[in-house]
Enzyme design. Structure first.
Site, PDB file in Angstrom:
ATOM      1  N   HIS A 248       0.791  -1.239   0.000  1.00 41.63           N
ATOM      2  CA  HIS A 248       0.000   0.000   0.000  1.00 41.63           C
ATOM      3  C   HIS A 248       0.821   1.286   0.000  1.00 41.63           C
ATOM      4  O   HIS A 248       0.272   2.365  -0.089  1.00 41.63           O
ATOM      5  CB  HIS A 248      -0.944   0.032   1.210  1.00 41.63           C
TER       6      HIS A 248
HETATM    7  N1  UDP Z   1      -3.531  -4.968   9.013  1.00 38.73           N
HETATM    8  C1  UDP Z   1      -4.797  -5.490   9.219  1.00 38.73           C
HETATM    9  N2  UDP Z   1      -5.488  -5.960   8.135  1.00 38.73           N
HETATM   10  C2  UDP Z   1      -4.961  -5.957   6.880  1.00 38.73           C
HETATM   11  C3  UDP Z   1      -3.668  -5.444   6.687  1.00 38.73           C
HETATM   12  C4  UDP Z   1      -2.974  -4.944   7.764  1.00 38.73           C
HETATM   13  O1  UDP Z   1      -5.276  -5.525  10.359  1.00 38.73           O
HETATM   14  O2  UDP Z   1      -5.656  -6.398   5.943  1.00 38.73           O
HETATM   15  C5  UDP Z   1      -2.799  -4.464  10.171  1.00 38.73           C
HETATM   16  C6  UDP Z   1      -1.443  -5.089  10.355  1.00 38.73           C
HETATM   17  O3  UDP Z   1      -1.552  -6.316  11.045  1.00 38.73           O
HETATM   18  C7  UDP Z   1      -0.688  -4.022  11.116  1.00 38.73           C
HETATM   19  C8  UDP Z   1      -1.308  -2.755  10.602  1.00 38.73           C
HETATM   20  O4  UDP Z   1      -2.529  -3.099   9.990  1.00 38.73           O
HETATM   21  O5  UDP Z   1      -0.938  -4.122  12.499  1.00 38.73           O
HETATM   22  C9  UDP Z   1      -0.376  -2.116   9.637  1.00 38.73           C
HETATM   23  O6  UDP Z   1      -1.003  -1.095   9.028  1.00 38.73           O
HETATM   24  P1  UDP Z   1      -0.590  -0.581   7.580  1.00 38.73           P
HETATM   25  O7  UDP Z   1       0.126  -1.634   6.855  1.00 38.73           O
HETATM   26  O8  UDP Z   1      -1.820  -0.002   6.979  1.00 38.73           O
HETATM   27  O9  UDP Z   1       0.349   0.660   7.919  1.00 38.73           O
HETATM   28  P2  UDP Z   1       1.875   0.838   8.285  1.00 38.73           P
HETATM   29  O10 UDP Z   1       2.213  -0.076   9.400  1.00 38.73           O
HETATM   30  O11 UDP Z   1       2.670   0.582   7.052  1.00 38.73           O
HETATM   31  O12 UDP Z   1       1.971   2.263   8.702  1.00 38.73           O
END
Ligand code: UDP
Length: 360
Positions: free
Chosen positions: A207
């Site tokens: 993403h």
């Molecule tokens: N996550 C979730 N469902 C999904 C994909 C990710 O619950 O379908 C959770 C994942 O386990 C983690 C968090 O969302 O705890 C990460 O968020 P994201 O990847 O959107 O953002 P980033 O961590 O890159 O800022």
């Protein structure tokens, strides 16, 4: 009574705030007013987290989403200023690196209300990432900087931030993984419930703007994952931004070998992470969760903020030049293990953070 105003808006912030909110609820010396900016608003990107993780309903919802970075941040800044003035908290608490984070920190700093940043000090050193700008600005206008790792602390000291503002409390996502991992097990959530064999599939998420806005990068990743899928099932819970890009660019034919799902709730996500052979991701949070589950991870980026996992051998950066390289890196990661390290604290970060905010 210490009054905290918490600003959240995006999926990872709901997860981080959940464990801190639970800690606040247990502590009679502190109260919380939760503000949701609206940055993520779909049922499966927001509501499911409030329900599954028992986060109190937001006291204020700004409903700001789907705008350009500047317009979104500007409108949040204005909305949050009014709420902070009205609520007059002792602390404003912001998380991570999104537009909601920087808007909360800036609105608060301009009003002279102390700001605490959870997940401070993280750096990719890539100023083309919107998150990097948000992190740097937020850290430099915060009064208390809760870092998750040695690396986060070192980055802030190198940037000249005063040591007395920095508290290395560990990573609240480790607290979340421990607490909610138990809940996922109690609810019997598992890979098997989706017809998958534990240890026999790849879980992928994509993403980051650098991978979705650049169509060549997105194509390479989808082609690389499709190559992997010739040998191992690839499960891809798709972020709405990525789904929109795939649809706008007509890339659906590149997803036919993949098991594309809607975004998952956190409990099911943890369950699928724990059963994966390899996790391939450009998410910050998911890289660490792979380690919490001791699953090898491939990061679909050219740099990471969580370098300690690369050093320890749990994570590797995929060379992003060709789809073949991406596929080979994922397949070669299968069955590997890293060193026995513990860089994210002891799982009691939320308790330490709240103790410090009360104490201040
Ligand atoms: N996550 C979730 N469902 C999904 C994909 C990710 O619950 O379908 C959770 C994942 O386990 C983690 C968090 O969302 O705890 C990460 O968020 P994201 O990847 O959107 O953002 P980033 O961590 O890159 O800022």
């Amino acid at each position: 009574m210490t009054r905290i105003l918490t600003v959240v808006g995006a999926r990872p912030q709901f997860i981080k705030a959940a464990v801190v909110s639970h800690q606040i609820a247990k502590n009679p010396g502190v109260s919380e007013c939760l503000v949701h900016t609206g940055q993520h608003h779909d049922a499966n990107m927001s509501d499911v987290f409030f329900e599954d993780l028992a986060i109190p309903p937001p006291a204020h919802h700004l409903g700001i989403a789907g705008l350009s970075h500047g317009a979104m941040t500007g409108r949040m800044l204005e909305g949050l200023e009014g709420i902070i003035k009205a609520e007059a908290p002792d602390w404003v608490l912001v998380y991570g690196d999104t537009n909601s984070t920087v808007a909360g920190a800036l609105a608060s700093a301009k009003l002279g209300v102390p700001v605490a940043h959870i997940e401070a000090g993280l750096r990719s050193f890539n100023r083309m990432m919107p998150e990097e700008i948000n992190r740097v600005l937020t850290d430099h206008c915060s009064d208390l900087l809760f870092t998750p790792t040695d690396e986060g602390t070192a980055n802030l000291l190198r940037e000249g931030l005063p040591p007395e503002r920095i508290v290395q409390a560990g990573d609240v996502m480790f607290d979340a993984a421990l607490h909610f991992g138990k809940l996922a097990a109690e609810r019997n959530l598992s890979a098997a419930a989706r017809g998958l064999c534990s240890g026999d599939y790849v879980l992928a998420t994509v993403h980051r703007q650098e991978n979705t806005d650049d169509i060549r990068a997105l194509k390479k990743i989808l082609e690389g994952l499709s190559e992997v899928a010739m040998q191992l099932p690839v499960i891809l819970p798709l972020h709405p931004r990525t789904r929109a890009r795939i649809s706008a660019e007509g890339l659906e034919p590149l997803t036919t070998k993949l098991t594309v799902l809607d975004p998952l709730g956190y409990l099911e996500m943890i369950a699928l992470e724990s059963g994966a052979a390899v996790i391939a991701t450009d998410s910050g949070g998911v890289q660490k969760e792979a380690f919490f589950q001791r699953v090898p991870c491939v990061t679909l980026r050219t740099e990471t903020e969580w370098t300690e996992l690369v050093v320890a051998g749990w994570n590797r950066l995929a060379p992003m030049d060709t789809s073949e390289q991406i596929a080979a890196t994922i397949l070669n990661a299968r069955g590997t293990r890293g060193a026995d390290v513990a860089p994210y604290g002891d799982g009691a970060s939320a308790r330490k953070i709240i103790a410090r905010l009360i104490d201040q």
